[in-house]
Design a protein around this motif. Structure first.
Motif, PDB file in Angstrom:
ATOM      1  N   UNK A  17       0.835  -1.187   0.000  1.00  0.00           N
ATOM      2  CA  UNK A  17       0.000   0.000   0.000  1.00  0.00           C
ATOM      3  C   UNK A  17       0.882   1.254   0.000  1.00  0.00           C
ATOM      4  N   UNK A  18       0.479   2.247  -0.769  1.00  0.00           N
ATOM      5  CA  UNK A  18       1.116   3.549  -0.744  1.00  0.00           C
ATOM      6  C   UNK A  18       0.047   4.601  -0.480  1.00  0.00           C
ATOM      7  N   UNK A  19       0.262   5.434   0.540  1.00  0.00           N
ATOM      8  CA  UNK A  19      -0.691   6.513   0.773  1.00  0.00           C
ATOM      9  C   UNK A  19      -0.271   7.735  -0.041  1.00  0.00           C
ATOM     10  N   UNK A  20      -1.260   8.349  -0.690  1.00  0.00           N
ATOM     11  CA  UNK A  20      -1.005   9.456  -1.606  1.00  0.00           C
ATOM     12  C   UNK A  20      -1.898  10.626  -1.216  1.00  0.00           C
ATOM     13  N   UNK A  21      -1.322  11.803  -1.204  1.00  0.00           N
ATOM     14  CA  UNK A  21      -2.036  13.037  -0.871  1.00  0.00           C
ATOM     15  C   UNK A  21      -2.080  13.935  -2.099  1.00  0.00           C
ATOM     16  N   UNK A  22      -3.270  14.407  -2.440  1.00  0.00           N
ATOM     17  CA  UNK A  22      -3.468  15.288  -3.587  1.00  0.00           C
ATOM     18  C   UNK A  22      -3.965  16.636  -3.100  1.00  0.00           C
ATOM     19  N   UNK A  23      -3.381  17.711  -3.590  1.00  0.00           N
ATOM     20  CA  UNK A  23      -3.821  19.072  -3.285  1.00  0.00           C
ATOM     21  C   UNK A  23      -3.678  19.940  -4.522  1.00  0.00           C
ATOM     22  N   UNK A  24      -4.606  20.859  -4.698  1.00  0.00           N
ATOM     23  CA  UNK A  24      -4.504  21.815  -5.787  1.00  0.00           C
ATOM     24  C   UNK A  24      -5.498  21.538  -6.893  1.00  0.00           C
ATOM     25  N   UNK A  25      -5.413  22.308  -7.983  1.00  0.00           N
ATOM     26  CA  UNK A  25      -6.402  22.226  -9.063  1.00  0.00           C
ATOM     27  C   UNK A  25      -6.441  20.839  -9.694  1.00  0.00           C
ATOM     28  N   UNK A  26      -7.649  20.293  -9.851  1.00  0.00           N
ATOM     29  CA  UNK A  26      -7.791  18.934 -10.372  1.00  0.00           C
ATOM     30  C   UNK A  26      -7.264  18.798 -11.787  1.00  0.00           C
ATOM     31  N   UNK A  27      -7.241  19.897 -12.538  1.00  0.00           N
ATOM     32  CA  UNK A  27      -6.734  19.852 -13.908  1.00  0.00           C
ATOM     33  C   UNK A  27      -5.295  20.356 -14.013  1.00  0.00           C
ATOM     34  N   UNK A  28      -4.626  20.516 -12.871  1.00  0.00           N
ATOM     35  CA  UNK A  28      -3.258  21.015 -12.882  1.00  0.00           C
ATOM     36  C   UNK A  28      -2.262  19.977 -13.368  1.00  0.00           C
ATOM     37  N   UNK A  29      -1.132  20.461 -13.905  1.00  0.00           N
ATOM     38  CA  UNK A  29      -0.059  19.553 -14.305  1.00  0.00           C
ATOM     39  C   UNK A  29       0.559  18.973 -13.034  1.00  0.00           C
ATOM     40  N   UNK A  30       0.805  17.664 -12.983  1.00  0.00           N
ATOM     41  CA  UNK A  30       1.252  17.034 -11.730  1.00  0.00           C
ATOM     42  C   UNK A  30       2.633  17.491 -11.267  1.00  0.00           C
ATOM     43  N   UNK A  31       2.707  17.872 -10.009  1.00  0.00           N
ATOM     44  CA  UNK A  31       3.964  18.114  -9.307  1.00  0.00           C
ATOM     45  C   UNK A  31       4.138  16.994  -8.304  1.00  0.00           C
ATOM     46  N   UNK A  32       5.090  16.117  -8.538  1.00  0.00           N
ATOM     47  CA  UNK A  32       5.362  15.021  -7.611  1.00  0.00           C
ATOM     48  C   UNK A  32       6.368  15.508  -6.577  1.00  0.00           C
ATOM     49  N   UNK A  33       5.929  15.589  -5.327  1.00  0.00           N
ATOM     50  CA  UNK A  33       6.773  16.122  -4.257  1.00  0.00           C
ATOM     51  C   UNK A  33       7.295  14.987  -3.387  1.00  0.00           C
ATOM     52  N   UNK A  34       8.617  14.944  -3.221  1.00  0.00           N
ATOM     53  CA  UNK A  34       9.276  13.957  -2.354  1.00  0.00           C
ATOM     54  C   UNK A  34       9.734  14.680  -1.091  1.00  0.00           C
ATOM     55  N   UNK A  35       9.144  14.350   0.040  1.00  0.00           N
ATOM     56  CA  UNK A  35       9.508  15.016   1.289  1.00  0.00           C
ATOM     57  C   UNK A  35      10.790  14.413   1.864  1.00  0.00           C
ATOM     58  N   UNK A 103      16.149  14.597   2.107  1.00  0.00           N
ATOM     59  CA  UNK A 103      16.206  13.192   1.714  1.00  0.00           C
ATOM     60  C   UNK A 103      15.316  12.859   0.539  1.00  0.00           C
ATOM     61  N   UNK A 104      14.415  13.770   0.180  1.00  0.00           N
ATOM     62  CA  UNK A 104      13.625  13.582  -1.024  1.00  0.00           C
ATOM     63  C   UNK A 104      14.386  13.928  -2.287  1.00  0.00           C
ATOM     64  N   UNK A 105      15.492  14.672  -2.134  1.00  0.00           N
ATOM     65  CA  UNK A 105      16.268  15.095  -3.296  1.00  0.00           C
ATOM     66  C   UNK A 105      16.761  13.940  -4.157  1.00  0.00           C
ATOM     67  N   UNK A 106      17.429  12.929  -3.570  1.00  0.00           N
ATOM     68  CA  UNK A 106      17.877  11.800  -4.389  1.00  0.00           C
ATOM     69  C   UNK A 106      16.737  11.102  -5.118  1.00  0.00           C
ATOM     70  N   UNK A 123      13.701  19.356  -9.508  1.00  0.00           N
ATOM     71  CA  UNK A 123      14.422  20.305  -8.657  1.00  0.00           C
ATOM     72  C   UNK A 123      14.704  19.642  -7.327  1.00  0.00           C
ATOM     73  N   UNK A 124      15.892  19.892  -6.794  1.00  0.00           N
ATOM     74  CA  UNK A 124      16.217  19.437  -5.446  1.00  0.00           C
ATOM     75  C   UNK A 124      16.386  20.654  -4.542  1.00  0.00           C
ATOM     76  N   UNK A 125      15.890  20.533  -3.317  1.00  0.00           N
ATOM     77  CA  UNK A 125      16.059  21.563  -2.288  1.00  0.00           C
ATOM     78  C   UNK A 125      16.908  20.958  -1.184  1.00  0.00           C
ATOM     79  N   UNK A 126      18.143  21.398  -1.055  1.00  0.00           N
ATOM     80  CA  UNK A 126      19.021  20.886  -0.006  1.00  0.00           C
ATOM     81  C   UNK A 126      19.075  19.367  -0.030  1.00  0.00           C
ATOM     82  N   UNK A 127      19.172  18.809  -1.231  1.00  0.00           N
ATOM     83  CA  UNK A 127      19.242  17.359  -1.362  1.00  0.00           C
ATOM     84  C   UNK A 127      20.637  16.835  -1.093  1.00  0.00           C
ATOM     85  N   UNK A 128      20.702  15.643  -0.518  1.00  0.00           N
ATOM     86  CA  UNK A 128      22.010  15.053  -0.227  1.00  0.00           C
ATOM     87  C   UNK A 128      22.656  14.516  -1.493  1.00  0.00           C
TER      88      UNK A 128
END
Length: 297
Positions: A17-35, A103-106, A123-128
């Protein structure tokens, strides 16, 4: 503005199982965020709003072992791509841009390297950087907590599990008002000033949810960072932007500099006066840049 959050459960081919959270416009281009590490999916209005202003819909999922996502012992950084593929298929999505913090950067880099037909930009933000990065002293400049944690990584799975178990209770009880204290020597002065309000509450909730069912996600992230990632950073076929703060004690400046110099075609965005957490305050600027690099605007 409150951005509605929708939770979805995705089942992988191997019945995890993978839990997935969606926020923002339903027709928006997907931004996959790695925390980051450790963290689980949690709503964050500032991210969703900044993404929405660029026509992006935020898709966040908890990596295996975090939140309600099933563990995947022995996973590599590259293994993120099979989970991402499962999420995309379940949501009926074909293309995306991706953003990874800490840790989402890699994991964002893995998507860029291994999914070039689907991933338009990363894009990476302070990724290792990779553990075996040539010419980089991986722990140099990190706060005391990271030095202790990755000392346990070097000692092996059992030692790491024992070390992280000792940290779990504090993470389960952390609140927004004491998250800076919980991070201790890992945060610089600029980060302590940034750790207030909604950002502090988001980080605290993400930390609490990361250890809902133990340390499996945290442990497997750490072990994956210390092994070969499963791809070469100098083989990117899509645009990559490396964001780094000069006052970062969790992932020091040298990591960002190494990535900027070694990730194929990387665009370097160093903000000298930002830290690991305060860099997140720049999300509107970061996501505008990502959308532009991806050719979405």
């Amino acid at each position: 503005m409150v951005v509605a959050a929708e939770w979805v459960t995705v089942t992988t081919d191997d019945s995890r199982r993978l839990e997935v959270l969606l926020q923002g416009p339903s027709d928006g281009f997907p931004l996959l965020y790695h925390s980051g590490t450790p963290s689980a999916a949690a709503p964050y209005e500032a991210l969703a709003e900044a993404a929405g202003s660029q026509g992006l819909r935020t898709v966040t999922y908890s990596r295996p072992g975090y939140g309600e996502s099933t563990e995947r012992p022995g996973r590599s950084v590259a293994d993120v791509t099979s989970d991402v593929s499962a999420v995309l298929a379940a949501l009926g999505l074909e293309q995306f841009v991706t953003l990874g913090w800490s840790g989402g950067g890699p994991h964002a880099l893995a998507c860029a390297a291994l999914m070039p037909q689907a991933c338009k930009a990363a894009a990476t933000l302070a990724g290792v950087a990779p553990w075996d990065a040539a010419g980089l002293d991986w722990l140099d400049g990190m706060g005391d907590e990271n030095v202790a944690e990755f000392g346990a990584v070097a000692a092996g799975r059992e030692a790491l599990s024992e070390y992280l178990a000792g940290e779990t209770e504090a993470y389960r009880a952390v609140s927004g008002v004491d998250v800076a204290a919980a991070l201790g020597d890992l945060v610089s002065d600029v980060d302590r000033h940034a750790l207030t309000g909604d950002l502090a509450e988001y980080i605290a909730e993400s930390m609490r949810r990361s250890v809902l069912h133990g340390v499996g996600g945290w442990r497997d992230d750490d072990l994956a960072f210390a092994r070969p990632w499963g791809f070469a950073v100098d083989t990117m076929a899509v645009p990559v932007v490396v964001w780094q703060g000069g006052e970062d004690r969790m992932v020091p400046l040298a990591h960002g500099q190494w990535l900027a110099q070694n990730v194929c075609g990387a665009r370097d965005r160093v903000l000298d006066n930002e830290g690991h957490v305060s860099l997140v305050v720049q999300l509107p600027r970061i996501l505008e840049d990502l959308a532009r690099v991806a050719g979405l605007c």
